[in-house]
Enzyme design. Structure first.
Site, short mmCIF file in Angstrom:
data_model
loop_
_atom_site.label_atom_id
_atom_site.label_comp_id
_atom_site.label_asym_id
_atom_site.label_seq_id
_atom_site.Cartn_x
_atom_site.Cartn_y
_atom_site.Cartn_z
N GLY A 95 0.80 -1.21 0.00
CA GLY A 95 0.00 0.00 0.00
C GLY A 95 0.84 1.27 0.00
N THR A 96 1.84 1.31 0.86
CA THR A 96 2.64 2.54 0.99
C THR A 96 3.31 2.90 -0.33
OG1 THR A 96 3.00 2.06 3.33
CG2 THR A 96 4.52 3.62 2.29
N GLN A 208 -8.05 -0.64 2.82
CA GLN A 208 -8.88 -1.29 3.83
C GLN A 208 -10.22 -1.79 3.31
OE1 GLN A 208 -8.06 -2.53 6.62
NE2 GLN A 208 -6.17 -1.49 7.17
N THR A 268 12.72 -6.47 -10.60
CA THR A 268 12.20 -7.81 -10.89
C THR A 268 10.94 -8.06 -10.07
OG1 THR A 268 14.43 -8.55 -11.36
CG2 THR A 268 12.81 -10.27 -10.88
N CYS A 346 0.76 1.39 12.18
CA CYS A 346 1.86 2.19 11.65
C CYS A 346 2.13 3.43 12.50
CB CYS A 346 1.57 2.61 10.22
SG CYS A 346 1.23 1.20 9.20
N1 PLP Z 1 -3.53 2.68 3.68
C1 PLP Z 1 -4.28 2.18 4.66
C2 PLP Z 1 -5.70 2.65 4.82
C3 PLP Z 1 -3.75 1.22 5.54
O1 PLP Z 1 -4.50 0.73 6.52
C4 PLP Z 1 -2.40 0.82 5.35
C5 PLP Z 1 -1.78 -0.12 6.30
O2 PLP Z 1 -2.18 -0.22 7.44
C6 PLP Z 1 -1.67 1.36 4.29
C7 PLP Z 1 -2.27 2.29 3.48
C8 PLP Z 1 -0.25 0.95 4.05
O3 PLP Z 1 -0.19 -0.33 3.47
P1 PLP Z 1 1.12 -1.24 3.58
O4 PLP Z 1 1.20 -1.74 4.96
O5 PLP Z 1 0.90 -2.33 2.58
O6 PLP Z 1 2.26 -0.38 3.18
#
Ligand code: PLP
Length: 402
Positions: A95-96, A208, A268, A346
């Site tokens: 996600g990040t 989410q 890759t 996080c």
């Molecule tokens: N966006 C939301 C709403 C999330 O809940 C999270 C992770 O908790 C992320 C982004 C980040 O995802 P990732 O942990 O895969 O980097």
């Protein structure tokens, strides 16, 4: 030492001494918004990719081409899961990274320096935008009401008056990771459409909602440019995700190198992760709301003074236990075999939740707020057992704090 058992496999942690109920009962994992247990089909896909289909998909021999075929089949599966075209799916590390790719591309492809987002976004968006603010961008974070909904009137006003229609990016989340609040789809659609008509870009953080709700309701909005998902939130392993990039829209990469992913994300491909994520996506069914409703009902019966914050996605319940310290509660519950969390995994430290603060939640309710998040593996029995355990933990802590 007797080790706790999760999914019938002992936890291999040295010096992990548990002097609690966890020694006797099956622990209950209610922290699925932080991360999920990997689905058995995903595990099998990873093993096969590691042991049998381990060719580099960018090579021309039989092993490489076999991997390429599997990756492209997986891309088609993920496209079906998202509700977009295969060529719109770019695999990322999660996600990040997807969020950073979308934001980076939007600001580089737009002549404007203005961005609209929301106060309750995940740190992956918030902190990226705060960095941009230090570099001359103007970011407006929309406020939310007591349920966590942003106000479309505020969006309209900011778009027209504050930024004079010159918006490089609108970045909003589909559902909140701490409270489960689902942003109104009508409001999201209007925000994305307005941005599109004034030549800006739109990004939806769908991390989410993926694996819980149908993503096509978002992806098929033709005004949306980018949509982010993360595998480990829906039973794929960590380190794999995807970014939907709408066909025909301008895009510039964040990571340069080889010409992987049609030049949109160098490096890759994580073949085991990609195949695992596709294996779970293939089994996707929208989540039922039964567990959440039963949990709320039982909890409020047992602890009437508890308060539910926001809510919407079928797996998330954010509960405030007044005058209780959330860290003590999470700690005690973990000793009793219920694993939950104080909010975003996080957000480290003891900072009060930025989400609840934005919702105007009173201090005594913020400090006692805990997130319980279920998964497709959660059983009714776990819901019922947890309600009793939570009640006993609450009574114990309340006695100490009053
Ligand atoms: N966006 C939301 C709403 C999330 O809940 C999270 C992770 O908790 C992320 C982004 C980040 O995802 P990732 O942990 O895969 O980097």
């Amino acid at each position: 030492m007797k080790l706790p058992v999760i999914n019938n496999a002992p936890i291999e942690v040295e010096d992990f001494s548990f002097q609690s109920l966890v020694d006797f009962v099956q622990p209950i994992y209610f922290d699925n918004n932080a991360t999920t247990r990997v689905d058995e089909d995903a595990v099998m896909a990873m093993i096969l990719a590691a042991e049998r289909d381990y060719g580099n998909p960018s090579t021309f021999h039989v092993y490489g081409q076999a991997s390429r075929k599997l990756v492209e089949e997986a891309r088609a599966e993920i496209a079906k899961f998202i509700g977009c075209k295969s060529q719109e799916v770019v695999f990322t590390s999660g996600g990040t990274e997807s969020i950073n790719m979308a934001i980076n591309s939007a600001i580089k492809c737009s002549p404007y320096k203005n961005i609209i987002s929301c106060k309750t976004e995940h740190g992956a968006t918030l902190n990226t935008l705060l960095e941009l603010e230090k570099n001359g961008y103007n970011v407006h974070f929309l406020s939310v009401d007591s349920n966590g909904q942003f106000d479309i009137e505020e969006f309209r006003e900011v778009f027209r008056q504050k930024f004079n229609h010159e918006v490089a990016l609108t970045s909003l989340m589909a559902a909140n990771n701490e409270t489960g609040t689902i942003h109104s789809i009508d409001n999201l659609n209007e925000a994305f459409m307005t941005t599109f008509y004034h030549l800006g870009f739109s990004h939806l953080d769908a991390v989410q909602v993926a694996g819980k709700l149908n993503l096509s309701q978002y992806a098929q909005n033709s005004y949306l440019d980018f949509l982010s998902i993360s595998g480990h939130k829906f039973h794929a392993p960590k380190g794999i995700g995807a970014l939907m990039i709408k066909e025909g829209r301008k895009f510039t990469p964040l990571i340069f190198g080889g010409s992987h992913e049609e030049g949109r994300r160098a490096g890759t491909e994580n073949v085991p992760g990609i195949l695992a994520m596709a294996a779970v996506a293939k089994k996707f069914e929208p989540m039922k709301d039964d567990n959440r409703q039963l949990f709320i009902k039982l909890l409020l019966e047992k602890i009437p003074e508890a308060r539910i914050n926001g809510g919407g996605i079928p797996n998330t319940v954010n509960v405030s236990f007044p005058y209780i310290h959330r860290e003590s509660m999470v700690y005690l519950l973990s000793k009793l075999g219920v694993y939950c969390s104080v909010g975003s995994a996080c957000a480290k430290g003891l900072e009060p939740s930025h989400v609840l603060r934005a919702m105007g939640t009173e201090c005594q309710f913020i400090h006692g707020a805990i997130r319980f998040s279920f998964s497709k593996f959660t059983t009714e029995d776990e819901i019922k057992r947890s309600a009793d355990i939570i009640q006993s933990a609450y009574v114990k802590l309340k006695d100490i704090s009053i």
